[in-house]
Motif scaffolding. Structure first.
Motif, mmCIF file in Angstrom:
data_model
loop_
_atom_site.group_PDB
_atom_site.id
_atom_site.type_symbol
_atom_site.label_atom_id
_atom_site.label_comp_id
_atom_site.label_asym_id
_atom_site.label_seq_id
_atom_site.Cartn_x
_atom_site.Cartn_y
_atom_site.Cartn_z
ATOM 1 N N GLU A 84 -72.011 7.741 25.594
ATOM 2 C CA GLU A 84 -72.148 9.191 25.600
ATOM 3 C C GLU A 84 -71.199 9.831 24.598
ATOM 4 O O GLU A 84 -69.982 9.650 24.667
ATOM 5 N N GLN A 100 -69.876 13.258 23.688
ATOM 6 C CA GLN A 100 -69.819 14.512 24.435
ATOM 7 C C GLN A 100 -69.102 15.604 23.657
ATOM 8 O O GLN A 100 -68.313 15.334 22.744
ATOM 9 N N HIS A 115 -69.175 18.982 28.259
ATOM 10 C CA HIS A 115 -69.778 17.804 28.889
ATOM 11 C C HIS A 115 -68.707 17.015 29.644
ATOM 12 O O HIS A 115 -68.950 16.526 30.761
ATOM 13 N N ASP A 143 -67.815 18.728 32.964
ATOM 14 C CA ASP A 143 -68.868 18.529 33.966
ATOM 15 C C ASP A 143 -68.873 17.094 34.498
ATOM 16 O O ASP A 143 -69.105 16.862 35.688
ATOM 17 N N TYR A 190 -67.420 7.338 27.446
ATOM 18 C CA TYR A 190 -67.421 8.683 26.881
ATOM 19 C C TYR A 190 -66.593 8.748 25.600
ATOM 20 O O TYR A 190 -65.496 8.182 25.527
#
Length: 318
Positions: A73, A75, A79, A82, A145
């Motif tokens: 991911e 981000q 993001h 969250d 991430y």
């Protein structure tokens, strides 16, 4: 960034819990510029390639049986907020029934505190492989991430090549994937220690032993990651570490205060202490011996053993 909207979100905190988590997330995002996700051509593949290369190199030097998430991911800061607010809510769940004599006032203060924390971290986290994200649903897919705006901003501030810096972050996060892959019990162990400490804090007492165990375990996690980085990363990175340390020292007083309150200075100490421990173990034995920390929770070193690694080596060889 809209500080007025952030303040309104905090002032409107409601519900039965000591923290209104939705308001905290809304307030943090209102106070935080999300940053750009306008990827350059080939940039997404470059992130994936860095992770694949890191996996192969770390597997080779560690011998650990692990994989990395299928989803990488990329981000922005919103993001990240969250993705992490649910983790904070779960770990701090022990506080939910302790609202005090003035629950509305306490809720607003606590929500404001969490808003500031999420906003600060959202602006500073570079990459994440978070064991606490795995503890509740370990069989589900999880993501590695990368907070792209923070990586680019840090690379510019450090005056380093952003591609090289991104690759360094990827290797560091993959070393954590190796640790938690080699020790399936580790994420639960860490979360239990944290929840034990928070539960006692909510009752007005301080569980010193729970936090000491958590500190020792995190020292091992960070130190072993540094050990693998030394063996696996396919470039010199001492200059990156030096520049990051210099940047931390040059922060303003408010940022230094936030780092102290969030325990980020403690994390830096864990890096150094853990690295020294594993360097000693490898010097007197080998990397295979060092990797035995992941065989069982009882193999984690105590605080005394972290400062005197020979004690840990002798204990494991009995």
């Amino acid at each position: 960034m809209n500080l007025y909207r952030s303040a309104r979100a905090v002032a409107g905190a409601s519900g039965d819990s000591v923290i209104d988590w939705q308001s905290a997330a809304d307030g943090a995002k209102a106070a935080t510029d999300p940053g750009s996700l306008d990827l350059e051509p080939g940039e997404r593949e470059a992130y994936a390639r860095d992770v694949r290369d890191a996996r192969a190199a770390v597997r080779s030097v560690s011998g650990a049986d692990f994989d990395v998430p299928e989803t990488i991911e990329i981000q922005n800061r919103h993001h990240w907020i969250d993705a992490n607010v649910e983790t904070f809510e779960r770990v701090m769940g022990a506080l939910e029934t302790h609202t005090g004599a003035f629950p509305g006032v306490a809720r607003t203060i606590n929500t404001g505190t969490m808003t500031v924390l999420l906003s600060f971290l959202g602006r500073n986290v570079l990459g994440q492989y978070d064991p606490l994200l795995l503890a509740e649903t370990p069989d589900d897919d999880h993501a590695l991430y990368f907070v792209r705006p923070n990586i680019l901003k840090a690379a510019e501030a450090l005056d380093v090549d952003p591609d090289r810096f991104r690759r360094w972050i990827a290797f560091h996060e993959v070393t954590h994937a190796a640790e938690f892959g080699a020790a399936p019990w580790l994420s639960t162990h860490l979360e239990n220690r944290m929840q034990d400490g928070i539960a006692d804090l909510s009752e007005g007492s301080f569980n010193k032993e729970a936090f000491r165990e958590l500190d020792a375990a995190m020292t091992v996690v960070e130190g072993y990651a540094e050990l693998l980085m030394d063996h696996a990363f396919d470039d010199e990175y001492e200059d990156l570490r030096r520049k990051l340390d210099a940047r931390r020292q040059g922060r303003g007083p408010l940022q230094k205060l936030f780092r102290r309150l969030l325990g980020l200075g403690l994390k830096e100490r864990q890096y150094e202490r853990g690295k020294n421990f594993f360097e000693h173990v490898v010097a007197v034995r080998d990397l295979e011996t060092a990797s035995r920390v992941w065989d069982h929770p009882d193999n984690l070193p105590t605080h005394e053993e972290l400062d005197t690694p020979g004690l840990w080596v002798r204990r494991l060889e009995r």
